[in-house]
Design an enzyme around this catalytic site. Sequence first.
Site, PDB file in Angstrom:
ATOM      1  CD1 TRP B 370       9.652  63.435  51.715  1.00 23.06           C
ATOM      2  CD2 TRP B 370       9.996  62.174  49.905  1.00 23.06           C
ATOM      3  NE1 TRP B 370       9.478  62.124  52.089  1.00 23.06           N
ATOM      4  CE2 TRP B 370       9.690  61.323  50.999  1.00 23.06           C
ATOM      5  CE3 TRP B 370      10.245  61.609  48.659  1.00 23.06           C
ATOM      6  CZ2 TRP B 370       9.632  59.927  50.876  1.00 23.06           C
ATOM      7  CZ3 TRP B 370      10.183  60.219  48.538  1.00 23.06           C
ATOM      8  CH2 TRP B 370       9.877  59.410  49.639  1.00 23.06           C
ATOM      9  CG  ASP B 371       5.619  64.317  53.107  1.00 20.91           C
ATOM     10  OD1 ASP B 371       6.858  64.335  53.123  1.00 20.91           O
ATOM     11  OD2 ASP B 371       4.930  63.911  54.050  1.00 20.91           O
ATOM     12  CD  GLU B 500      12.925  59.820  57.481  1.00 23.50           C
ATOM     13  OE1 GLU B 500      12.189  59.528  58.430  1.00 23.50           O
ATOM     14  OE2 GLU B 500      12.992  60.956  56.987  1.00 23.50           O
ATOM     15  CE  LYS B 612       9.592  56.909  59.324  1.00 24.50           C
ATOM     16  NZ  LYS B 612      10.278  58.202  59.402  1.00 24.50           N
ATOM     17  CD  GLN B 613       9.467  56.546  54.373  1.00 25.77           C
ATOM     18  OE1 GLN B 613       9.862  56.863  55.479  1.00 25.77           O
ATOM     19  NE2 GLN B 613       8.840  57.378  53.569  1.00 25.77           N
TER      20      GLN B 613
END
Lengths: 781, 781
Positions: B370-371, B500, B612-613
């Site tokens: 998806w980046d 994640e 994580k993000q």
Amino acid sequence: MADNGAKTGGKAPVLGTDPWRVAETAFSGDTLGVVESLFALANGYIGTRGTFEEPVTGDVASTEGTYLNGVYLREPIHYDESAYGFATHNNKMILVPNGKAVGLTAGDEAFVHGDSSVEAYARALDMKAGMLSRTTRWRTKAGGALDIASRRIVSLAHNHLMAFEYKVTSVDYAGPVSLTPGLDAGYGGTARAGDPRAGELSIRDCLIEEMAETRTDGALYTHRIKDSDVRVVSAIRFLTDGATVTAVPVEGDRTCGTRLTADLAPGESLTLTVYVWYGHGTDAFALTKTADAELFAAVSGGFAALVAAQAKAYDAFWATADMEVGGAPGVEQGMRFGMFHLCQSAGRNGDSSIGSKGLTGPGYDGHYFWDTEIYIVPFLTYTCPEVARSLLQYRIGKLDEARARAREMAHTKGGLFPWRTIGGEECSSYFPAGTAQYHINAAIAYAALQYLTVTEDWSFVLEGGAELLFETAQLWLDLGHFSERRGGQFCIHEVTGPDEYSAMSDNNFYTNAMARHHLKGAARLAAEMAKRAPDAYAALTARIGLAESDVTDWARAAEKMYLPYDEELQVHAQDDLFLARPKWDFASTPAENYPLLLHYHPLVIYRHQVLKQADVVLADVLLSGAFTEDEKRRDLAYYEPLTTHDSTLSACIYAVANAEVGSRERAYHFFEETYRMDLENRHGNTHYGVHTACMAGSWMGVVMGFAGMRLQGEVLTFKPYLPEGWTHYSFHLLFKGRRLDVRVDAEGARYRVATGAPLVIRHAGTDVTVGADADTVCAAA
Amino acid sequence: MADNGAKTGGKAPVLGTDPWRVAETAFSGDTLGVVESLFALANGYIGTRGTFEEPVTGDVASTEGTYLNGVYLREPIHYDESAYGFATHNNKMILVPNGKAVGLTAGDEAFVHGDSSVEAYARALDMKAGMLSRTTRWRTKAGGALDIASRRIVSLAHNHLMAFEYKVTSVDYAGPVSLTPGLDAGYGGTARAGDPRAGELSIRDCLIEEMAETRTDGALYTHRIKDSDVRVVSAIRFLTDGATVTAVPVEGDRTCGTRLTADLAPGESLTLTVYVWYGHGTDAFALTKTADAELFAAVSGGFAALVAAQAKAYDAFWATADMEVGGAPGVEQGMRFGMFHLCQSAGRNGDSSIGSKGLTGPGYDGHYFWDTEIYIVPFLTYTCPEVARSLLQYRIGKLDEARARAREMAHTKGGLFPWRTIGGEECSSYFPAGTAQYHINAAIAYAALQYLTVTEDWSFVLEGGAELLFETAQLWLDLGHFSERRGGQFCIHEVTGPDEYSAMSDNNFYTNAMARHHLKGAARLAAEMAKRAPDAYAALTARIGLAESDVTDWARAAEKMYLPYDEELQVHAQDDLFLARPKWDFASTPAENYPLLLHYHPLVIYRHQVLKQADVVLADVLLSGAFTEDEKRRDLAYYEPLTTHDSTLSACIYAVANAEVGSRERAYHFFEETYRMDLENRHGNTHYGVHTACMAGSWMGVVMGFAGMRLQGEVLTFKPYLPEGWTHYSFHLLFKGRRLDVRVDAEGARYRVATGAPLVIRHAGTDVTVGADADTVCAAA
């Protein structure tokens, strides 16, 4: 786990309903693999499938297998995407050389099942004698006929021995006959692609030959298990009788045997008796010495002595384990068949347990699961407590591995047992339905606490039992937390309960309830041990770093344990989110799409309200006294329609639960799914091995279901009734040094203490003192 | 995904702060692998790492690699425990023969980096020219010195071509010099065990030789990709100049080259110019024909022509993409470096996308995530819309695979895009952080809707764009449900959001919010298309089975979308259970335990509040207009302290979010983690390849962060400020047929429409009309 059944079913063998014998009267290629599992023999250490001595035609699926309990190949697990803490190695139950094969030829013709012409055939497993026997009349192409008669035992009395007698009698054949006993170290390896439940290893992948020795009267192999220093020694010794024999050693690629040839005239016989020894360890020399000595003793003693010892051992087993079911021979046979396999399969050496398939087949790589503690140990606790203790001892022996795994899982204290293993390390490569099943710790504690109450075996406490209970209890504190958002209640996150159709849930009701039971029991035991064995307690707590505050925390966590309950539906919630999910669309699911796990991605299943097996209802059954009958009734009514019973561990629990709330028809319906599950190959996968937990489950169905037996604190309680069509049923329970006999018939229940002091039990809510002199008769519930 | 960064960092190369050049002045073995990624050159199809022409000493880790975008090896994925619907095959970006290697010897001595004595060294990537150049002065053991000068381009103008010039000049050496250009089809395969992020393949595992041809002036290979019928043709053609040369073909194991020998006297030179062609397809014959023709044309045109075409192509790129940052040369260089790699890495043929590492290294097997859509396509949409469209076209081309995957995942309609792939099939073997990330569908839709608004490219709608948006929208209806228990709100269960460090959650805020955006946009487009292109709309809906009721349902699901909000904390809840979990104990986590994923089992991480993000905050940034500034401020305040930024996709989002709420110091702190992330090897893993999403993220940091640009409906809005220490910054945006120039300095913001009609934008909440004639100057926000 374990077991993922194929609900589409498979072909069922025809095996009669004789109360003590499972018998087939014809060879059937279609069901051969199934019958090989059913007719497997074992003694807790050696297990060998019910394959024939002679070869089978290539058209028919046959799976050879001889296994040693607790002996495995350690193999790296490969992940395309790995992560920290993933199980690194599998433990695969190895195959050991086959010592029960015998080639038979008459003249130039070899006997092959399915190819050769057979005029008569009978095979039976005698559950009283612990023996598999067979007769076959073979009509050779040249016209002469020979009778084959074989008898096989895997000795309960001598853990390293199996033996069989193989007799060939000429009916009207005249000419040379040859028999070729030997050891085959080259079999196995049939791949069955696409089925995650199979585990087909080749013996060539497991064992590296170190020594082979062929003699005219026997053979011996020393193998090293690949990537380990463990040796497996297999040896045979044989005798012949009845004819003059020429013996010629025959060695092949990974086989060593002897061709025995004799001339037979009509009426004459040649009898071969083979003794097979297996052992494992690191000292190959010592093993071969022991093999020699034990084989010499066996040969000297003779086959009849082994047969007698076997019958005696089974007599002892049945004296406490037997169950009668009057008026329903198929049930009685099925119940005994299950108990027979449980007796056979359970490890007895303290370093092995009981695989989900026993020692009957390659399914699940021979792994041990919670099946042992929740399903099987209870049966053994009440019938063969020394075997139950041995299984618990196995877990005690793996405490170091459990502690190491707990550290790896970032727990600062306690031990975490693996979801599936043989040697003690986590072998589950799919952690959402593996490592996430933290309830394994509670299962072990449940079995240990029950064992303690039932046997009052204090030595168990001192010899590792307390350590086992304490270390597993410690883990919950580190796993869970007192939640501010939930008013200080103790919550446990991100675990998978018994129902593997949900995964990684928060506050799984079963897990939390079982953890509460565990923590309470551990705290109680700590207090008792501190009083009764203060020095041992002090030494233990010092050694494992257990603080008094930990024990206080156990009690506090148990006290504050959060058990999700839905006010709207008035049921226990399987977990924090389960009830918010849409229900599975059963109406649109075709029959061939069961078991769901073979037809839907886990995410699809996890997203819905659908159960593979009992979860809330299992807690209601196991912790019966902790919940009201109304609660249990509502739980059952809610969850039963959502359960697929895609695991064979489910139906028995629903049988017990329905019996408890008086749904007798439903109870029997579920019970029917259990007691002949393997005999009728109901899940279509018995060729991979029998389902030991289901077998124990059928015992639960009768004892906990129809007889309503529960352990409430220190008291055995009953609420028995007689299922329709039965004339009576009876069973024994070993309890606090007594043997309690229970018999239920149309008139009610009779209790008697067969050995030991009188006992107060509870029948249908009323305390009753049961003595040894006469039956105590109570009206049915 | 993607990227799991090693926060412990790695050695950083020294590369200066020249605004248009990234330059090193010394060879360093320690950072060689990193610099090889940084100096990689690509043209969207061919990518080649910045390795030297000559060999490197064995003591130093160097990773050779030339890749073709979209060309992969399909390999079965092995699971120890598999289940229905698990991804069956991986797609691994293959290695293709290395055509840029040149062996250099002087007399008997070979030049080896790290071993040979070097007196001068300089290497630089020229981002304006799109060229990597190097000079080295080699002092041979015999005493003579030679200057090496090389220049390399991978041609943006000619997609199948790379070329380099290699010139050796004698300083004071006299004697024979040999150069050996050729193709090496035998390299690669260095395993780096234990790191799940590496993906090291050997070219031998990928390519099976079908034809090899060595000539005095070139070589050609035809290989077949293993287990496929796809051929890869690689060919080189070379010329020499400056000296009389003897040419001898040299063939080896999977190599074919030519040894060119000449005698050099002091002051004399030998120049080698090599043209390398790569292509793939099923018709090997046609490929070799094309290779011949294109190489012939390249040789005829000469190196200077290719260099000029390259500069022109980069001029065009920078004309819209360039950004100035005054007073902060390191920032300016870093920003340009990122944009340069994005330009290089993005597929342009409609059948390829942009890997998480671009075409610069083996990390993540070259997979597309998806980046592309969330991070990279927006940058390209505003600067190189034709490349953005090509990337979207790639997804359109994989709609059949997406539909097939949806069926496999039991969805009766719609398409589900894979979490990671090259060829279009799901390649994630760890579904909890793979297939469970259903937000991939929303990411693709987000990028497509934004592309449409920004470019007004209606042909995109008609040529697959509508189908893409509709089929991905359909899936949400089947995945989610209108929940009775939640008053009819639309809920989505068992998905994993961008963070994640949680998995398989119910009602992930980001996923639900993005699905709402997607469903609304799809419904809007359906209405517009029905009006504007009724025939095309009717044909499309008939073909994909889209009913009008489906479109109504999209709108209804969007309307009723459940977005979890916690009343007590007054924040959006990451999912239904996230906020109930205990917070991660950051205080007790040692620095070396980051990134957490390399030090804790997923269950340990999932059990805690730890990110994580960006997850909620990412939704707040991407869907900025849907939430109030107060909401966004509270979300940021809650989630920022819980975020580890173990993914390089995180810091940029926190930079933007902090900028929006006025936390300028925090904004800059996070921005600093992005703009030189690879140049300084901040996550310690740049040797596997650069982080393309992070590069796009640093562009977001300036444009969306400091300049506060958002697309609100059809209007571009700004809220710009000047970061401390900067004198100014400026950038361009292509928007609705115009080029808008934005410049921010101490005085405020200047807007100008460089090409196209006047445009109404919103500056700090006020509508402003921007024309072409003069700057529109606004005070800073």
